[in-house]
Write a protein that holds these residues in place. Structure first.
Motif, PDB file in Angstrom:
ATOM      1  N   GLU A 159       0.831  -1.201   0.000  1.00  9.33           N
ATOM      2  CA  GLU A 159       0.000   0.000   0.000  1.00  9.33           C
ATOM      3  C   GLU A 159       0.872   1.261   0.000  1.00  9.33           C
ATOM      4  O   GLU A 159       0.547   2.255  -0.656  1.00  9.33           O
ATOM      5  CB  GLU A 159      -0.908  -0.005   1.228  1.00  9.33           C
ATOM      6  CG  GLU A 159      -1.934  -1.133   1.234  1.00  9.33           C
ATOM      7  CD  GLU A 159      -2.620  -1.271   2.585  1.00  9.33           C
ATOM      8  OE1 GLU A 159      -2.358  -0.419   3.461  1.00  9.33           O
ATOM      9  OE2 GLU A 159      -3.398  -2.229   2.753  1.00  9.33           O
ATOM     10  N   MET A 160       1.991   1.223   0.733  1.00  9.95           N
ATOM     11  CA  MET A 160       2.886   2.380   0.784  1.00  9.95           C
ATOM     12  C   MET A 160       3.482   2.681  -0.583  1.00  9.95           C
ATOM     13  O   MET A 160       3.636   3.845  -0.964  1.00  9.95           O
ATOM     14  CB  MET A 160       4.003   2.133   1.803  1.00  9.95           C
ATOM     15  CG  MET A 160       3.538   2.136   3.245  1.00  9.95           C
ATOM     16  SD  MET A 160       4.905   1.824   4.388  1.00  9.95           S
ATOM     17  CE  MET A 160       4.053   1.896   5.968  1.00  9.95           C
ATOM     18  N   VAL A 161       3.823   1.624  -1.318  1.00  7.79           N
ATOM     19  CA  VAL A 161       4.329   1.815  -2.675  1.00  7.79           C
ATOM     20  C   VAL A 161       3.290   2.563  -3.503  1.00  7.79           C
ATOM     21  O   VAL A 161       3.599   3.542  -4.195  1.00  7.79           O
ATOM     22  CB  VAL A 161       4.669   0.462  -3.335  1.00  7.79           C
ATOM     23  CG1 VAL A 161       4.971   0.653  -4.817  1.00  7.79           C
ATOM     24  CG2 VAL A 161       5.865  -0.190  -2.644  1.00  7.79           C
ATOM     25  N   GLY A 162       2.026   2.126  -3.407  1.00  8.29           N
ATOM     26  CA  GLY A 162       0.958   2.773  -4.159  1.00  8.29           C
ATOM     27  C   GLY A 162       0.732   4.218  -3.735  1.00  8.29           C
ATOM     28  O   GLY A 162       0.482   5.089  -4.570  1.00  8.29           O
ATOM     29  N   GLU A 163       0.835   4.472  -2.428  1.00  7.10           N
ATOM     30  CA  GLU A 163       0.638   5.832  -1.915  1.00  7.10           C
ATOM     31  C   GLU A 163       1.683   6.791  -2.483  1.00  7.10           C
ATOM     32  O   GLU A 163       1.364   7.907  -2.906  1.00  7.10           O
ATOM     33  CB  GLU A 163       0.705   5.831  -0.387  1.00  7.10           C
ATOM     34  CG  GLU A 163      -0.497   5.184   0.281  1.00  7.10           C
ATOM     35  CD  GLU A 163      -0.281   5.004   1.769  1.00  7.10           C
ATOM     36  OE1 GLU A 163       0.672   5.580   2.323  1.00  7.10           O
ATOM     37  OE2 GLU A 163      -1.074   4.264   2.388  1.00  7.10           O
ATOM     38  N   LEU A 164       2.941   6.379  -2.475  1.00  7.48           N
ATOM     39  CA  LEU A 164       4.003   7.264  -2.951  1.00  7.48           C
ATOM     40  C   LEU A 164       3.930   7.463  -4.462  1.00  7.48           C
ATOM     41  O   LEU A 164       4.296   8.523  -4.967  1.00  7.48           O
ATOM     42  CB  LEU A 164       5.377   6.719  -2.563  1.00  7.48           C
ATOM     43  CG  LEU A 164       5.717   6.672  -1.073  1.00  7.48           C
ATOM     44  CD1 LEU A 164       7.221   6.495  -0.880  1.00  7.48           C
ATOM     45  CD2 LEU A 164       5.267   7.925  -0.350  1.00  7.48           C
ATOM     46  N   LYS A 165       3.477   6.446  -5.177  1.00  7.71           N
ATOM     47  CA  LYS A 165       3.389   6.577  -6.641  1.00  7.71           C
ATOM     48  C   LYS A 165       2.352   7.615  -7.047  1.00  7.71           C
ATOM     49  O   LYS A 165       2.421   8.178  -8.129  1.00  7.71           O
ATOM     50  CB  LYS A 165       3.049   5.227  -7.271  1.00  7.71           C
ATOM     51  CG  LYS A 165       4.188   4.227  -7.212  1.00  7.71           C
ATOM     52  CD  LYS A 165       3.822   2.908  -7.851  1.00  7.71           C
ATOM     53  CE  LYS A 165       3.726   3.030  -9.347  1.00  7.71           C
ATOM     54  NZ  LYS A 165       3.494   1.732 -10.005  1.00  7.71           N
ATOM     55  N   GLY A 166       1.410   7.887  -6.149  1.00  9.23           N
ATOM     56  CA  GLY A 166       0.370   8.851  -6.476  1.00  9.23           C
ATOM     57  C   GLY A 166       0.672  10.261  -6.014  1.00  9.23           C
ATOM     58  O   GLY A 166      -0.161  11.149  -6.171  1.00  9.23           O
ATOM     59  N   GLU A 167       1.855  10.478  -5.426  1.00  9.76           N
ATOM     60  CA  GLU A 167       2.187  11.795  -4.892  1.00  9.76           C
ATOM     61  C   GLU A 167       3.360  12.413  -5.655  1.00  9.76           C
ATOM     62  O   GLU A 167       4.269  11.704  -6.092  1.00  9.76           O
ATOM     63  CB  GLU A 167       2.555  11.702  -3.409  1.00  9.76           C
ATOM     64  CG  GLU A 167       1.440  11.164  -2.522  1.00  9.76           C
ATOM     65  CD  GLU A 167       0.315  12.163  -2.330  1.00  9.76           C
ATOM     66  OE1 GLU A 167       0.432  13.296  -2.840  1.00  9.76           O
ATOM     67  OE2 GLU A 167      -0.684  11.815  -1.669  1.00  9.76           O
ATOM     68  N   THR A 168       3.343  13.739  -5.761  1.00  9.51           N
ATOM     69  CA  THR A 168       4.422  14.481  -6.427  1.00  9.51           C
ATOM     70  C   THR A 168       4.901  15.597  -5.512  1.00  9.51           C
ATOM     71  O   THR A 168       4.087  16.323  -4.938  1.00  9.51           O
ATOM     72  CB  THR A 168       3.945  15.088  -7.761  1.00  9.51           C
ATOM     73  OG1 THR A 168       3.501  14.029  -8.620  1.00  9.51           O
ATOM     74  CG2 THR A 168       5.084  15.826  -8.447  1.00  9.51           C
ATOM     75  N   VAL A 169       6.199  15.723  -5.344  1.00 10.62           N
ATOM     76  CA  VAL A 169       6.811  16.798  -4.565  1.00 10.62           C
ATOM     77  C   VAL A 169       7.956  17.364  -5.387  1.00 10.62           C
ATOM     78  O   VAL A 169       8.799  16.612  -5.893  1.00 10.62           O
ATOM     79  CB  VAL A 169       7.329  16.287  -3.200  1.00 10.62           C
ATOM     80  CG1 VAL A 169       8.054  17.407  -2.465  1.00 10.62           C
ATOM     81  CG2 VAL A 169       6.172  15.763  -2.355  1.00 10.62           C
ATOM     82  N   ASP A 170       7.982  18.697  -5.509  1.00 11.19           N
ATOM     83  CA  ASP A 170       9.026  19.360  -6.302  1.00 11.19           C
ATOM     84  C   ASP A 170       9.107  18.792  -7.718  1.00 11.19           C
ATOM     85  O   ASP A 170      10.190  18.541  -8.259  1.00 11.19           O
ATOM     86  CB  ASP A 170      10.395  19.224  -5.618  1.00 11.19           C
ATOM     87  CG  ASP A 170      10.439  19.939  -4.280  1.00 11.19           C
ATOM     88  OD1 ASP A 170       9.669  20.892  -4.107  1.00 11.19           O
ATOM     89  OD2 ASP A 170      11.239  19.537  -3.422  1.00 11.19           O
ATOM     90  N   ASP A 171       7.930  18.560  -8.298  1.00 11.65           N
ATOM     91  CA  ASP A 171       7.822  18.090  -9.692  1.00 11.65           C
ATOM     92  C   ASP A 171       8.447  16.715  -9.911  1.00 11.65           C
ATOM     93  O   ASP A 171       8.747  16.339 -11.043  1.00 11.65           O
ATOM     94  CB  ASP A 171       8.458  19.096 -10.671  1.00 11.65           C
ATOM     95  CG  ASP A 171       7.759  20.446 -10.637  1.00 11.65           C
ATOM     96  OD1 ASP A 171       6.525  20.446 -10.470  1.00 11.65           O
ATOM     97  OD2 ASP A 171       8.437  21.471 -10.751  1.00 11.65           O
ATOM     98  N   ARG A 172       8.662  15.957  -8.855  1.00 15.96           N
ATOM     99  CA  ARG A 172       9.177  14.592  -8.987  1.00 15.96           C
ATOM    100  C   ARG A 172       8.274  13.653  -8.219  1.00 15.96           C
ATOM    101  O   ARG A 172       7.803  13.975  -7.135  1.00 15.96           O
ATOM    102  CB  ARG A 172      10.604  14.465  -8.432  1.00 15.96           C
ATOM    103  CG  ARG A 172      11.688  15.101  -9.289  1.00 15.96           C
ATOM    104  CD  ARG A 172      13.055  14.846  -8.653  1.00 15.96           C
ATOM    105  NE  ARG A 172      13.364  13.436  -8.598  1.00 15.96           N
ATOM    106  CZ  ARG A 172      14.307  12.914  -7.804  1.00 15.96           C
ATOM    107  NH1 ARG A 172      15.006  13.692  -7.002  1.00 15.96           N
ATOM    108  NH2 ARG A 172      14.545  11.626  -7.820  1.00 15.96           N
ATOM    109  N   LYS A 173       8.037  12.475  -8.766  1.00 10.04           N
ATOM    110  CA  LYS A 173       7.248  11.485  -8.056  1.00 10.04           C
ATOM    111  C   LYS A 173       7.916  11.178  -6.722  1.00 10.04           C
ATOM    112  O   LYS A 173       9.125  10.919  -6.672  1.00 10.04           O
ATOM    113  CB  LYS A 173       7.153  10.190  -8.872  1.00 10.04           C
ATOM    114  CG  LYS A 173       5.965  10.111  -9.802  1.00 10.04           C
ATOM    115  CD  LYS A 173       5.875   8.704 -10.394  1.00 10.04           C
ATOM    116  CE  LYS A 173       4.692   8.578 -11.332  1.00 10.04           C
ATOM    117  NZ  LYS A 173       4.619   7.213 -11.896  1.00 10.04           N
TER     118      LYS A 173
END
Length: 612
Positions: A210-224
């Protein structure tokens, strides 16, 4: 059709041996102090119920179904990688409890999505259970079981599954005295069966997906955020290679980052290591004998032969972190797949059930014991390696970094709180700008402002230039600038790394009220001046290393031995391979006793490095 089934049977036969064996249905028996198989009471079968026209399942059964789906899915995508997602991962589809209907069969079962859990009345508990609960009631303001809220009742019931009435773990953390095989050769299932560790639940391992999926859906400083986390160690090693002169320098700086990592925020950790690196490098070039003499003045070196190794031992965290930093590719080898960095954030992720029913003091102590326990460390690193294969990642430390960052995001409640390399780099960039007359720049605004002022240069390269220009002025990047009253007016890395939203405080289990302390009359004694430690004496002030350790680094406690070995290796021009061989030589994977695992006997053997 017959050919299709035959091919399916062949696939299952080929796939099954590759699956890690798991001892998932174990329960700790306080009587025997061992983990035993859970008793099957005959209610574990999933059957069609015509009354509700469906298959009623418990929470545990849904976990089993999802685990089966995951195994079949991962087996299929292993044979057919073209069906993986766009990032090459095998994130399996799972049944979500929220998508299933709630049912009540009137049997007292805890069925899936049932909103109210059945809580026993006081009379339903055995005498032993009542005694344990009564002990826990001392920690709550209510006087009886009936007066407690349902949430607190469930909290207590979970607590007594983990802790004894004497506030001790039901399964104590103990040293390995007789492993069935070499400690470094034990698999995660073998650790689970050994009784030396507390097994991690399947639900926790599912949460990593689930954590992998959560991070894949977030962007910070124009980078996944996923890419930032996954490439954590690769990015650091690339930076070290880009900004140092050669492999030896990059390796030494990586070892320093590991050395100064305990009890330090990562941005501060990086900045301190950069200053010590530059100081040692200059002293090595201009005054190597003075540097060697200063090394022998470091605390805890008494009793060792000069030049003998004394660090990167006693616990796995710092050695593993060093290996991940200086040789991130090492963990791809099967024999080194245990090499991921397990820290307190990772222990939080592995054992949320224990954290939930622990006091703050108990959990801090438990994490400390797990961190220093060889069995727990190797077990958790083994689980990371297993899940890395399941998810289709290349390196165990990639999954570890993803879990590490995602745990921080969950804790703080905002995606920008995950300590990726970019997060730490931005704090350092802000500190550099603050000391360059740019006013107080926030970490969020630092990337654009830094780019405008320094172009495409890295923060590390800029710090190195500042140190070359004026070491004392450059140190303000870490320490900040203070006014005449000692107040920080232009914050450095140390101040910036201690700021920021921390998220909601975790609600720890209430502690037992402490007995009132007897007040004793204070007796005034004569103050005895504390003798200065050797490494702080002015006679070494001609060395840049002296100034870095005494004026820039915040906490030296517990870091002397690792620092001693890192500098000694550097004085010998150790390459990355030399450093890897040295660290791997600090523990014996074939040892069956924890006391024999770390090679303390090598303390009095001089480090000899053959130049390639």
């Amino acid at each position: 059709m017959e050919e299709v089934f035959e091919n399916w049977r062949k696939f299952l036969k080929e796939f099954q041996p590759a699956q890690p064996e798991k001892t998932l249905d174990l329960a700790f028996d306080p009587q025997t102090r061992e983990y035993i198989p859970k008793i099957d009471d005959g209610r574990g079968k999933i059957q069609y119920d015509p009354q509700i026209q469906g298959y009623p399942v418990t929470k545990e059964q849904l976990d089993q179904i999802n685990n089966a789906i995951k195994r079949v899915y991962h087996g299929f995508t292993k044979a057919h990688p073209e069906y993986r997602d766009s990032d090459g991962l095998n994130v399996a589809p799972q049944l979500d409890p929220n998508d299933l209907k709630e049912v009540s069969l009137g049997t007292g079962e805890k069925w899936l999505n049932e909103n109210i859990e059945t809580i026993p009345s006081w009379e339903e508990f055995t005498d032993e259970e009542q005694g344990a609960i009564q002990s826990e009631l001392e920690k709550f303001p209510e006087a009886s079981w009936e007066e407690l809220s349902d949430d607190d009742k469930l909290w207590i019931l979970k607590r007594i599954e983990v802790y004894t009435p004497e506030d001790k773990l039901q399964q104590p953390i103990r040293k390995v005295s007789a492993a069935p095989k070499g400690i470094g050769q034990m698999t995660a299932p073998e650790w689970e069966a050994s009784g030396y560790i507390i097994p991690v639940s399947e639900g926790v391992l599912r949460s990593f997906e689930e954590m992998v999926g959560e991070l894949k859906g977030e962007t910070v400083d124009d980078r996944k955020l996923y890419d930032q986390a996954k490439n954590w160690y690769h990015d650091i090693r690339q930076l070290l290679d880009d900004e140092t002169d050669n492999d030896q320098d990059a390796t030494f700086l990586g070892m320093l980052i590991a050395t100064f990592s305990p009890r330090a925020k990562f941005s501060l950790n990086l900045a301190e290591a950069a200053f010590v690196y530059k100081a040692v490098k200059e002293d090595k070039d201009t005054n190597p004998e003075g540097l060697r003499n200063y090394l022998e003045a470091l605390r805890t070196t008494a009793g060792f032969e000069a030049g003998a190794p004394r660090g990167f031992t006693k616990a796995h965290k710092v050695p593993n972190f060093a290996l991940n930093l200086i040789a991130p590719e090492l963990a791809r080898e099967e024999k080194h797949e245990w090499n991921s960095t397990i820290d307190t954030w990772m222990i939080d992720a592995f054992y949320p059930e224990i954290k939930e029913v622990s006091t703050s003091k108990e959990w801090a102590g438990t994490k400390g014991k797990m961190m220093s326990s060889v069995s727990f460390y190797r077990y958790m690193a083994g689980l990371v390696a297993e899940e890395t294969k399941v998810l289709g990642l290349d390196y165990p430390h990639e999954l570890q970094a993803i879990v590490w960052v995602a745990s921080q995001v969950r804790s703080a409640g905002r995606r920008s709180a995950g300590v990726t390399t970019d997060f730490a780099f931005n704090q350092i960039k802000a500190a550099i700008l603050n000391q360059a007359g740019e006013g107080q720049v926030s970490s969020e605004n630092a990337p654009a402002a830094f780019e405008e002022k320094f172009g495409g240069r890295s923060w590390l390269g800029v710090i190195f230039d500042k140190i070359d220009d004026n070491f004392e002025e450059a140190s303000k990047i870490v320490l900040g600038t203070k006014d005449e009253r000692g107040k920080v007016v232009d914050p450095g890395v140390r101040s910036l790394s201690s700021r920021g939203k921390k998220g909601d405080a975790f609600s720890y289990y209430p502690a037992r009220p402490a007995p009132p302390k007897e007040k004793k009359p204070k007796v005034k004694g004569v103050a005895v001046p504390k003798e200065r430690e050797e490494w702080t004496k002015e006679e070494y002030s001609n060395l840049k290393t002296y100034h870095a350790l005494n004026k820039v680094v915040q906490m030296m406690t517990g870091k002397f031995n690792n620092l001693y070995d890192a500098i000694t290796l550097y004085l010998k021009d150790a390459t990355k391979q030399d450093a890897v061989d040295y660290i791997l030589g600090r523990f014996d994977p074939e040892a069956t006793k924890e006391k024999d695992y770390f090679n303390e006997s090598k303390k009095r053997i001089k480090i000899r490095i053959l130049k390639s």
